[in-house]
Scaffold this active site. Structure first.
Site, PDB file in Angstrom:
ATOM      1  N   LYS A 170       0.832  -1.216   0.000  1.00  0.00           N
ATOM      2  CA  LYS A 170       0.000   0.000   0.000  1.00  0.00           C
ATOM      3  C   LYS A 170       0.865   1.264   0.000  1.00  0.00           C
ATOM      4  O   LYS A 170       0.629   2.185  -0.770  1.00  0.00           O
ATOM      5  CB  LYS A 170      -0.924   0.021   1.237  1.00  0.00           C
ATOM      6  CG  LYS A 170      -1.887  -1.142   1.325  1.00  0.00           C
ATOM      7  CD  LYS A 170      -2.844  -1.007   2.504  1.00  0.00           C
ATOM      8  CE  LYS A 170      -2.165  -1.005   3.853  1.00  0.00           C
ATOM      9  NZ  LYS A 170      -1.439  -2.251   4.162  1.00  0.00           N
ATOM     10  N   ARG A 191      -9.929   1.318   7.931  1.00  0.00           N
ATOM     11  CA  ARG A 191      -9.439  -0.012   8.289  1.00  0.00           C
ATOM     12  C   ARG A 191     -10.479  -0.812   9.042  1.00  0.00           C
ATOM     13  O   ARG A 191     -10.223  -1.937   9.449  1.00  0.00           O
ATOM     14  CB  ARG A 191      -8.232   0.176   9.186  1.00  0.00           C
ATOM     15  CG  ARG A 191      -7.035  -0.606   8.767  1.00  0.00           C
ATOM     16  CD  ARG A 191      -5.904  -0.128   9.649  1.00  0.00           C
ATOM     17  NE  ARG A 191      -4.774  -0.947   9.514  1.00  0.00           N
ATOM     18  CZ  ARG A 191      -3.664  -0.566   8.885  1.00  0.00           C
ATOM     19  NH1 ARG A 191      -3.592   0.603   8.300  1.00  0.00           N
ATOM     20  NH2 ARG A 191      -2.644  -1.367   8.857  1.00  0.00           N
ATOM     21  N   ARG A 246      11.484  -6.105   5.578  1.00  0.00           N
ATOM     22  CA  ARG A 246      11.456  -4.652   5.296  1.00  0.00           C
ATOM     23  C   ARG A 246      12.382  -3.868   6.230  1.00  0.00           C
ATOM     24  O   ARG A 246      12.436  -4.108   7.428  1.00  0.00           O
ATOM     25  CB  ARG A 246      10.029  -4.130   5.476  1.00  0.00           C
ATOM     26  CG  ARG A 246       9.972  -2.602   5.477  1.00  0.00           C
ATOM     27  CD  ARG A 246       8.598  -2.037   5.485  1.00  0.00           C
ATOM     28  NE  ARG A 246       7.689  -2.710   6.389  1.00  0.00           N
ATOM     29  CZ  ARG A 246       6.380  -2.611   6.319  1.00  0.00           C
ATOM     30  NH1 ARG A 246       5.816  -1.889   5.386  1.00  0.00           N
ATOM     31  NH2 ARG A 246       5.615  -3.246   7.176  1.00  0.00           N
ATOM     32  N   ARG A 254      10.930  -1.788  11.558  1.00  0.00           N
ATOM     33  CA  ARG A 254       9.801  -1.319  12.369  1.00  0.00           C
ATOM     34  C   ARG A 254       9.560  -2.307  13.513  1.00  0.00           C
ATOM     35  O   ARG A 254       9.619  -3.514  13.291  1.00  0.00           O
ATOM     36  CB  ARG A 254       8.530  -1.237  11.501  1.00  0.00           C
ATOM     37  CG  ARG A 254       8.319   0.129  10.903  1.00  0.00           C
ATOM     38  CD  ARG A 254       7.240   0.158   9.874  1.00  0.00           C
ATOM     39  NE  ARG A 254       5.966  -0.458  10.217  1.00  0.00           N
ATOM     40  CZ  ARG A 254       4.901  -0.469   9.408  1.00  0.00           C
ATOM     41  NH1 ARG A 254       4.964   0.117   8.232  1.00  0.00           N
ATOM     42  NH2 ARG A 254       3.790  -1.051   9.759  1.00  0.00           N
ATOM     43  N   ARG A 269      -0.962  -8.813  13.246  1.00  0.00           N
ATOM     44  CA  ARG A 269      -1.503  -7.775  12.348  1.00  0.00           C
ATOM     45  C   ARG A 269      -2.327  -8.415  11.230  1.00  0.00           C
ATOM     46  O   ARG A 269      -3.365  -7.891  10.832  1.00  0.00           O
ATOM     47  CB  ARG A 269      -0.358  -6.948  11.750  1.00  0.00           C
ATOM     48  CG  ARG A 269       0.226  -5.951  12.743  1.00  0.00           C
ATOM     49  CD  ARG A 269       1.602  -5.461  12.337  1.00  0.00           C
ATOM     50  NE  ARG A 269       1.625  -4.800  11.054  1.00  0.00           N
ATOM     51  CZ  ARG A 269       2.726  -4.642  10.318  1.00  0.00           C
ATOM     52  NH1 ARG A 269       3.879  -5.130  10.753  1.00  0.00           N
ATOM     53  NH2 ARG A 269       2.672  -4.019   9.172  1.00  0.00           N
TER      54      ARG A 269
END
Ligand code: AP5
Length: 217
Positions: free
Chosen positions: A13, A88, A127, A160, A171
């Site tokens: 996204k 969301r 990531r 992160r 998540r």
């Protein structure tokens, strides 16, 4: 044009919203980035949001709705925006419709990026992000030229805190329970385009450009 980019954690996204923002000259509003900024600045909102984000849970609806309303409706509303990570929940979807209706606007287009779960976990746990300029890298897919160093500004890259495997799994569970119902919510409104997110970044972007609703080209 008001565009919502919808999809599970790690679907791309943020990556695609950045590309679309440049292509269409629209502001990119990411609730995740705004909340991380609030945490970094130790604001009351940041202190409230951090425990939810650390656990991989959603921040309460009223907090994120107020955050978006401030940027989308109050003051000088932008002529359009790319919303990344908002709404969301279905309650946030209704709130967005209501705030846009106040401006005589509506959600024009929803891009739903579909990606299989195993690929998502690989993307999230690989990531690395730049804390200074927010550039995003992936250990395998798009590594920096020098390991651990941002190509753009030279800062040391970080992972992160919510990209650890256990939090990433939480998540994803939260996504399927609370966010996935928005796919039908927007399909019923006739504004949703599903894009195969399991392709190269360029191929996903090309599919999006080809799918821009004709009245907005
Ligand atoms: P947020 O920051 O929005 O995180 P997220 O939705 O979990 O999404 P991600 O940022 O993990 O992934 P992405 O889809 O943007 O993928 P990206 O482009 O980075 O939210 C974080 C937290 O904030 C939430 O858990 C919640 O607590 C809170 N929050 C935020 N909004 C909220 C709301 N509205 N309500 C309540 N709480 C809220 O790509 C991922 C990786 O894959 C990168 O390394 C990238 O380089 C790579 N990649 C991207 N595309 C491709 C591709 N096509 N092929 C290969 N690799 C790719």
């Amino acid at each position: 044009m008001i565009i919502v980019v919808l999809g599970p954690p790690g679907a791309g996204k943020g990556t695609q919203s950045d590309l679309l923002a440049k292509e269409l000259d629209l502001p990119h509003l990411s609730t995740g980035d705004l909340l991380r900024e609030a945490i970094a600045n130790r604001t009351p909102m940041g202190r409230l949001a951090q425990p939810y984000m650390d656990r991989g849970e959603l921040v309460p609806d009223d907090v994120v709705i107020a955050l978006i309303k401030e940027r989308l409706v109050q003051g000088h509303p932008p002529t359009g925006a790319i919303l990344d990570g908002f709404p969301r929940t279905v309650a946030q979807g209704h709130a967005l419709n209501e705030m846009l209706a106040e401006l005589g606007r509506r959600v024009d287009w929803v891009i739903y990026l579909s990606v299989p779960t195993e690929e998502l976990l690989e993307r999230i746990t690989g990531r690395y992000v730049c804390p200074r300029c927010a550039a995003t890298y992936h250990l395998r897919g798009s590594p920096p030229r020098t390991p651990g160093v941002c190509d753009v500004c030279g800062a040391a890259l970080q992972q992160r805190p919510d990209d650890r495997l256990d939090v990433a799994r939480r998540r994803l569970t939260v996504y399927f329970e609370q966010t996935a119902p928005l796919i039908d919510f927007y399909r019923r409104q006739g504004v949703l385009t599903e894009i195969n997110g399991e392709q190269s970044i360029d191929a996903v972007f090309a599919d999006e450009l080809a799918a821009i609703p004709p009245r907005h080209r």
